[in-house]
Enzyme design. Structure first.
Site, PDB file in Angstrom:
ATOM      1  N   PRO A  88       0.815  -1.229   0.000  1.00 15.14           N
ATOM      2  CG  PRO A  88      -0.660  -1.465   1.806  1.00 15.14           C
ATOM      3  CD  PRO A  88       0.547  -2.072   1.167  1.00 15.14           C
ATOM      4  CD  GLU A 115      -0.213  -7.960   9.290  1.00 13.86           C
ATOM      5  OE1 GLU A 115       0.053  -8.113   8.072  1.00 13.86           O
ATOM      6  OE2 GLU A 115      -1.038  -8.662   9.884  1.00 13.86           O
ATOM      7  NE  ARG A 153      -7.107  -5.623 -21.094  1.00 11.47           N
ATOM      8  CZ  ARG A 153      -7.149  -4.493 -21.791  1.00 11.47           C
ATOM      9  NH1 ARG A 153      -6.227  -3.575 -21.627  1.00 11.47           N
ATOM     10  NH2 ARG A 153      -8.116  -4.282 -22.649  1.00 11.47           N
ATOM     11  CG  ASP A 168      -8.152  -0.883 -23.234  1.00 14.92           C
ATOM     12  OD1 ASP A 168      -9.101  -1.483 -23.731  1.00 14.92           O
ATOM     13  OD2 ASP A 168      -7.089  -1.411 -22.877  1.00 14.92           O
TER      14      ASP A 168
HETATM   15 CL1  6GU Z   1      -0.139  -3.679  -3.332  1.00 12.16          CL
HETATM   16  N1  6GU Z   1      -1.070  -4.455  -0.973  1.00 12.16           N
HETATM   17  C1  6GU Z   1      -1.938  -4.392   0.024  1.00 12.16           C
HETATM   18  N2  6GU Z   1      -1.794  -5.219   1.057  1.00 12.16           N
HETATM   19  N3  6GU Z   1      -2.960  -3.550   0.069  1.00 12.16           N
HETATM   20  C2  6GU Z   1      -3.102  -2.744  -0.987  1.00 12.16           C
HETATM   21  C3  6GU Z   1      -2.244  -2.756  -2.091  1.00 12.16           C
HETATM   22  C4  6GU Z   1      -1.208  -3.642  -2.057  1.00 12.16           C
HETATM   23  N4  6GU Z   1      -2.649  -1.826  -2.974  1.00 12.16           N
HETATM   24  C5  6GU Z   1      -3.714  -1.267  -2.433  1.00 12.16           C
HETATM   25  N5  6GU Z   1      -3.998  -1.803  -1.251  1.00 12.16           N
END
Ligand code: 6GU
Length: 242
Positions: A88, A115, A153, A168
């Site tokens: 994230p 985590e 793709r 797209d």
């Molecule tokens: Cl790449 N990993 C996690 N655990 N949560 C996320 C993410 C990745 N991308 C958005 N939320």
């Protein structure tokens, strides 16, 4: 292209990778997927892959050793392919990033867990970090599948219809407008005449205006970077005056 995926849960992947377009792309020799269980590179009787953080704070952190050993086992030390951590905290994944990754011969994707992973993996092993959006997943596995799908793709020959990836949403900088298929009358709701008329120029203009209208209504931010003709700008002006 070869894509290696490092994960604690390799069983999550085959169902998605082995259907539809990703399956066909593999069969056509456009892409190979290699799954690796990080646990196979852990040591000791219990093959531990995570530990509590130094200093406390809760949650478990992926140990560096198994991840380093997994990457070192699958990639020659002198090969400079992207090693991407799904997290994230990564840079936002967009169509532009997918196009950039689709140029590579090989990708290594490491699925983090929320985590986190030991910071030395970030500092000394990975070359890139990617997030698929501003929400929290339980791990990077779905994010890795999102990246794999969007990249595969784009490989030449992966899509049935030639050029389908070029029209797209996001590749053109606009959302796609309405599409229709048979029947022409469904429960009394008609397909617009211009779609059935076969008049190519009128249809092209109608489609373009449908894309512009949808983008204007739903994602006006995209209009700031889209490539627009003078006719497009006049149409958007007319929408603003409606
Ligand atoms: Cl790449 N990993 C996690 N655990 N949560 C996320 C993410 C990745 N991308 C958005 N939320």
């Amino acid at each position: 292209m070869r894509i290696d995926i490092l994960t604690l849960f390799p069983g999550m992947f085959p169902g998605y990778l082995n259907e539809s377009i990703l399956k066909r792309a593999q069969e056509a020799g456009l892409v190979e997927f290699h799954l690796h269980n990080i646990r196979d590179y852990a040591t000791g009787k219990h093959r531990v892959t995570d530990e509590p953080p130094f200093g406390g704070g809760g949650g478990m952190i992926l140990k560096p050793g198994p991840i380093f050993r997994a990457v070192e086992a699958i990639k020659p030390a002198d090969e400079a392919c992207p090693v991407i951590l799904l997290t994230p905290q990564g840079r936002p994944f967009t169509q532009t990033v997918a196009q950039e990754l689709a140029q590579q011969e090989r990708l290594i994707l490491i699925c983090g867990r929320y985590e986190g992973v030991d910071e030395r993996v970030r500092q000394h092993l990975v070359t890139d970090e990617i997030s698929i959006g501003d929400y929290v997943l339980t791990g990077g596995e779905l994010a890795a599948l999102v990246v794999v799908d969007a990249v595969t793709r784009l490989l030449p020959g992966a899509l049935g219809a030639a050029g389908a990836a070029e029209t797209d949403s996001y590749a053109t900088g606009l959302l796609e407008g309405p599409h229709y298929t048979k029947p022409a009358d469904f429960r009394g709701w008609q397909v617009p005449d211009v779609v059935r008329s076969g008049h190519a120029a009128n249809l092209a203009r109608w489609r373009r205006e449908g894309a512009l209208r949808r983008t204007w209504e739903r994602r006006p931010d995209l209009l700031e970077t889209a490539v627009l003709s003078e006719a497009d700008k006049r149409f958007l002006q007319s929408l603003a005056e409606e």
